[in-house]
Scaffold this motif. Sequence first.
Motif, short mmCIF file in Angstrom:
data_model
loop_
_atom_site.label_atom_id
_atom_site.label_comp_id
_atom_site.label_asym_id
_atom_site.label_seq_id
_atom_site.Cartn_x
_atom_site.Cartn_y
_atom_site.Cartn_z
N THR A 80 -10.29 3.95 1.25
CA THR A 80 -10.44 5.14 2.06
C THR A 80 -11.24 4.80 3.30
O THR A 80 -12.35 4.28 3.21
CB THR A 80 -11.15 6.27 1.29
OG1 THR A 80 -10.40 6.55 0.09
CG2 THR A 80 -11.24 7.53 2.12
N LYS A 138 4.16 8.97 0.84
CA LYS A 138 4.84 7.92 1.59
C LYS A 138 5.34 6.83 0.65
O LYS A 138 4.95 6.75 -0.51
CB LYS A 138 3.90 7.33 2.65
CG LYS A 138 3.52 8.33 3.73
CD LYS A 138 2.81 7.65 4.88
CE LYS A 138 2.52 8.64 5.99
NZ LYS A 138 1.86 7.97 7.16
N GLN A 189 -8.04 2.00 -4.63
CA GLN A 189 -8.07 2.95 -3.53
C GLN A 189 -8.91 2.42 -2.38
O GLN A 189 -10.03 1.95 -2.58
CB GLN A 189 -8.66 4.29 -4.00
CG GLN A 189 -8.82 5.34 -2.91
CD GLN A 189 -7.49 5.88 -2.43
OE1 GLN A 189 -6.61 6.21 -3.23
NE2 GLN A 189 -7.32 5.99 -1.11
N GLU A 220 -5.79 5.36 9.26
CA GLU A 220 -4.41 5.23 8.79
C GLU A 220 -4.21 4.10 7.80
O GLU A 220 -3.12 3.95 7.23
CB GLU A 220 -3.45 5.06 9.98
CG GLU A 220 -3.83 3.99 10.96
CD GLU A 220 -4.60 4.53 12.16
OE1 GLU A 220 -5.51 5.38 11.96
OE2 GLU A 220 -4.31 4.08 13.29
N THR A 271 -5.89 4.10 5.09
CA THR A 271 -6.20 4.75 3.82
C THR A 271 -4.97 4.82 2.93
O THR A 271 -3.91 5.31 3.33
CB THR A 271 -6.74 6.17 4.07
OG1 THR A 271 -7.99 6.08 4.77
CG2 THR A 271 -6.95 6.91 2.75
N ALA A 272 -5.11 4.28 1.72
CA ALA A 272 -3.99 4.22 0.76
C ALA A 272 -4.47 3.59 -0.53
O ALA A 272 -5.59 3.08 -0.60
CB ALA A 272 -2.85 3.38 1.35
N ARG A 319 0.84 -1.19 0.00
CA ARG A 319 0.00 0.00 0.00
C ARG A 319 0.88 1.24 0.00
O ARG A 319 2.00 1.22 0.48
CB ARG A 319 -0.95 0.04 1.19
CG ARG A 319 -0.30 0.22 2.55
CD ARG A 319 -1.35 0.11 3.66
NE ARG A 319 -0.77 0.26 4.99
CZ ARG A 319 -1.43 0.04 6.12
NH1 ARG A 319 -2.73 -0.34 6.08
NH2 ARG A 319 -0.85 0.18 7.29
N GLN A 320 0.31 2.30 -0.57
CA GLN A 320 1.04 3.56 -0.66
C GLN A 320 0.09 4.72 -0.40
O GLN A 320 -0.87 4.91 -1.14
CB GLN A 320 1.70 3.71 -2.03
CG GLN A 320 2.61 4.90 -2.15
CD GLN A 320 3.45 4.86 -3.40
OE1 GLN A 320 3.12 4.20 -4.39
NE2 GLN A 320 4.59 5.53 -3.37
N ALA A 321 0.37 5.46 0.66
CA ALA A 321 -0.38 6.66 0.98
C ALA A 321 0.32 7.86 0.35
O ALA A 321 1.53 7.79 0.05
CB ALA A 321 -0.49 6.83 2.48
#
Length: 124
Positions: free
Chosen positions: A121, A43, A119, A89, A91-92, A38-40
Amino acid sequence: QVQLVESGGGWVQAGGSLRLSCAASGRTFSSSAMAWFRQAPGKDRDCVAAISWSGGNTYYENSVKGRFTISRDNVKNTVDLQMNSLKPEDTAVYYCAASRSRYYSIRTSEYNYWGQGTQVTVSS
């Protein structure tokens, strides 16, 4: 060559659940370790869960242990990520990835094939 297509992302309130699914095409799926990253925004892309080719070994990042479960079906060529007790947190954008190795790694460089991302959320 392996092609990966993710599905199942969306919006959920904190405490809720989502199930991500990744459908793979290609003859090598059953001999490939698989992972969910995962990637926010702003980050790095991090591994949250991984599974070996047989499903016998799994990895979970500390923050998701006890909440997420990775599984695979080598007949249907799918790998799923069940996500429970979701937090904001989490979310990503979530990516499915396939390795040429039978055994998993948490490094992005060890994965040769990637899905387009889905996505997730989580609202508070």
